[in-house]
Write a protein that holds these residues in place. Structure first.
Motif, short mmCIF file in Angstrom:
data_model
loop_
_atom_site.label_atom_id
_atom_site.label_comp_id
_atom_site.label_asym_id
_atom_site.label_seq_id
_atom_site.Cartn_x
_atom_site.Cartn_y
_atom_site.Cartn_z
N ALA A 176 13.52 -16.34 -5.30
CA ALA A 176 13.76 -15.35 -4.29
C ALA A 176 12.78 -14.62 -3.93
O ALA A 176 12.94 -13.57 -2.97
CB ALA A 176 15.07 -14.41 -4.90
N GLY A 177 11.66 -15.09 -4.50
CA GLY A 177 10.27 -14.39 -3.66
C GLY A 177 9.93 -12.99 -4.21
O GLY A 177 9.22 -12.23 -3.73
N TYR A 178 10.50 -12.56 -5.55
CA TYR A 178 10.21 -11.34 -6.22
C TYR A 178 9.12 -11.58 -7.49
O TYR A 178 8.52 -10.52 -7.58
CB TYR A 178 11.38 -10.92 -7.04
N ASP A 179 9.04 -12.59 -7.85
CA ASP A 179 8.12 -12.99 -8.96
C ASP A 179 6.49 -13.16 -8.43
O ASP A 179 6.58 -13.79 -7.28
CB ASP A 179 8.39 -14.15 -9.81
N GLY A 180 5.62 -12.37 -8.73
CA GLY A 180 4.46 -12.48 -8.40
C GLY A 180 3.58 -11.19 -7.90
O GLY A 180 2.68 -11.27 -7.44
N GLN B 19 -0.90 -3.04 -4.06
CA GLN B 19 -0.14 -4.12 -4.65
C GLN B 19 -0.20 -5.36 -4.10
O GLN B 19 -0.13 -5.35 -3.05
CB GLN B 19 1.44 -3.56 -4.96
N ASP B 20 -0.06 -6.45 -4.74
CA ASP B 20 -0.04 -7.75 -4.35
C ASP B 20 1.48 -8.24 -4.26
O ASP B 20 2.09 -7.64 -5.42
CB ASP B 20 -0.85 -8.79 -5.26
N LEU C 85 0.86 -1.06 -0.02
CA LEU C 85 -0.07 -0.14 -0.04
C LEU C 85 0.77 1.38 0.03
O LEU C 85 1.84 1.35 0.88
CB LEU C 85 -0.86 -0.03 1.21
N TYR C 86 0.63 1.87 -0.94
CA TYR C 86 1.55 3.43 -1.09
C TYR C 86 0.81 4.45 -1.77
O TYR C 86 -0.29 4.44 -2.41
CB TYR C 86 2.81 3.19 -1.77
N VAL C 87 1.10 5.70 -1.12
CA VAL C 87 0.64 7.05 -1.63
C VAL C 87 1.83 7.63 -2.41
O VAL C 87 2.78 7.75 -1.70
CB VAL C 87 -0.07 7.81 -0.70
N GLN C 88 1.65 8.00 -3.64
CA GLN C 88 2.76 8.39 -4.22
C GLN C 88 2.38 9.64 -5.25
O GLN C 88 1.54 9.75 -5.88
CB GLN C 88 3.28 7.38 -5.10
N SER C 89 3.26 10.40 -5.20
CA SER C 89 3.21 11.84 -6.26
C SER C 89 4.56 11.92 -6.89
O SER C 89 5.60 12.01 -6.82
CB SER C 89 3.02 13.29 -5.51
N ALA D 142 -4.50 -11.46 -11.66
CA ALA D 142 -2.97 -11.40 -12.47
C ALA D 142 -2.78 -9.94 -12.80
O ALA D 142 -1.99 -9.84 -13.60
CB ALA D 142 -3.35 -12.15 -13.80
N GLY D 143 -3.03 -9.07 -12.27
CA GLY D 143 -2.79 -7.52 -12.67
C GLY D 143 -3.60 -7.03 -13.73
O GLY D 143 -2.90 -5.95 -14.12
N ARG D 144 -4.40 -7.66 -14.42
CA ARG D 144 -4.97 -7.19 -15.64
C ARG D 144 -6.25 -6.12 -15.13
O ARG D 144 -7.01 -6.40 -14.23
CB ARG D 144 -5.68 -8.31 -16.26
#
Length: 233
Positions: A172-176, A141-142, A123-127, A199-201
């Motif tokens: 390494a736990g980065y994929d997905g 984000q998942d 979870l993030y807030v971004q500008s 699936a991010g679609r």
């Protein structure tokens, strides 16, 4: 001189009462130190047992990635700000920011995030600002279920693209990692709410364009808009 017992007891009670009041109001401990101005390069906030819980620092001293109390080089952190750490002394979010002109073009960013346990932000807030391109909003984000092997990040970045790198990233736990939702002002000047599947679609998109045109769009798994609702229909 004859001492009146009642008077003595009254005096004693008064002294004890004053002493208790002084202690409760802080007289028994050291007074907090107060400063008008402090110039520092870094502040570490720690628990009584030494566990790091928060860092406040400029870009040059904000440090690397801390996992279980051990620091590793961070792959891309170039901002100043505040980093949060969980009860185990592992980074789990932060507030960072930067901004400058690049080739005469203004760039600027601000980022407040919260991580999954031993993973990256969920979870993030971004500008973001990059010349005329601007985006600001709330992101969900998942992340993979297992912890990420942050010690392998340098090795993974150096690997050439291909099946071997894909397999190494997954191990390494980065994929997905998948984007799931966005609410904010997008690069095309429209206000948007975008909801994605596992699936991010993108599957549902609500938007209001700069000129005020509003629409609700339903998308299939290929990203094709299959139905649109507007004020006209």
């Amino acid at each position: 001189m004859t001492l009146d017992r009642s008077a003595a007891l009254g005096a004693y009670a008064g002294i004890v009462t004053l002493g208790l009041a002084w202690a409760l109001l802080g007289g028994a401990g050291p007074a907090p130190t107060r400063f008008d101005t402090i110039d520092v390069k870094r502040i570490n906030v720690r628990e009584d047992d030494g566990t790091l819980r928060m860092v406040i620092a400029g870009r040059d001293h904000i440090g690397g990635l801390v996992i279980d109390g051990k620091e590793y080089p961070h792959p891309n952190r170039q901002e100043a700000g505040m980093i949060f750490y969980n009860d185990e002394g592992t980074e789990n979010g932060g507030l960072v920011f930067d901004g400058r002109k690049v080739d005469g073009k203004p760039t600027n960013s601000g980022h407040l995030s919260f991580d999954r346990w031993h993973q990256d932000q969920t979870l993030y807030v971004q500008s973001l600002e990059d010349g005329p391109r601007r985006r600001a909003g709330l992101f969900v984000q998942d992340r993979p279920d297992g912890p990420a092997d942050f010690t392998a990040s340098d090795r993974l970045r150096a690997m050439p693209e291909g099946p071997a790198k894909t397999a190494a990233l997954k191990a390494a736990g980065y994929d997905g990692s998948m984007a799931r939702a966005f609410l904010g002002r997008d690069y095309d000047d429209a206000s948007k709410l975008v909801l994605r599947d596992g699936a991010g679609r993108p599957r549902l998109r609500l938007s209001v364009a700069k000129d005020g045109a509003a629409a609700i769009e339903f998308l299939d798994e290929t990203g094709k808009v299959v139905r649109t609702r507007t004020a006209a229909n």
